[in-house]
Enzyme design. Sequence first.
Site, PDB file in Angstrom:
ATOM      1  N   HIS A  93     -11.008 -12.006 -23.958  1.00  0.00           N
ATOM      2  CA  HIS A  93      -9.530 -11.665 -23.055  1.00  0.00           C
ATOM      3  C   HIS A  93      -9.028 -12.740 -21.817  1.00  0.00           C
ATOM      4  CE1 HIS A  93      -9.738  -7.618 -22.789  1.00  0.00           C
ATOM      5  NE2 HIS A  93      -8.424  -7.155 -22.369  1.00  0.00           N
ATOM      6  N   ASP A 117      -1.192  -7.462 -17.057  1.00  0.00           N
ATOM      7  CA  ASP A 117      -1.190  -6.403 -18.313  1.00  0.00           C
ATOM      8  C   ASP A 117      -2.210  -7.131 -19.517  1.00  0.00           C
ATOM      9  OD1 ASP A 117      -0.051  -4.081 -18.164  1.00  0.00           O
ATOM     10  OD2 ASP A 117       1.016  -4.909 -20.052  1.00  0.00           O
TER      11      ASP A 117
END
Length: 211
Positions: free
Chosen positions: A197, A74
């Site tokens: 990320h 997520d």
Amino acid sequence: MIVEGSTILLATRNKGKTKEFREALQHLGINVKDLHEVEGIPVIEETGKTFADNAFIKAKIAADATGLPVLADDSGLCVDALDGAPGVYSARYAGEAATDKANNAKLLRELRALGAEAQESSRSSPELHSSARFVCSLALYEPQDGNKVQVEGTVEGFILRHARGADGFGYDPLFWLPSYNRSMAELTVEEKNIISHRGQALRRLIEMMEG
């Protein structure tokens, strides 16, 4: 235990994410499938309050439905001028089933309405709206033994006033990286995997898998 030749189900239908994960995991000899390649997955509602919560929700539901080890992520964009929004709602910021174009358009509208400015700028940089960061939480869940591993990665940057670059997906065209003097959507896949990320989180996960 996940070893060479094992199959991992990636809990996504996003082709961009699937490409990134496959490239990152290929040297381990792991076969990566995504939700386009399996049946019987129920609708997964992302009800968590954090990226980590949602990653585990997706991993466990998909693993219980298929019996396969599942890797779920997520990830999203947190914009300082918007108090961390869109955050866990990044994929549906402009509504359920919103397109990347719609989400990006809403983000720019919200920032323009605030008149947000970057906290720092230079003559060599384009006009920027606000400092921001991408966050990715990964959850790897093995239903056979209930083993769970979770890691997280972040990358800092700024939001551009206008999209730049044709690669990437999501908010990549609006995310400016001062160290590269480019947007995330102007990076090669290799460059993005190093700095992103998701790339950071994947490297941490791979280190744990190899160890």
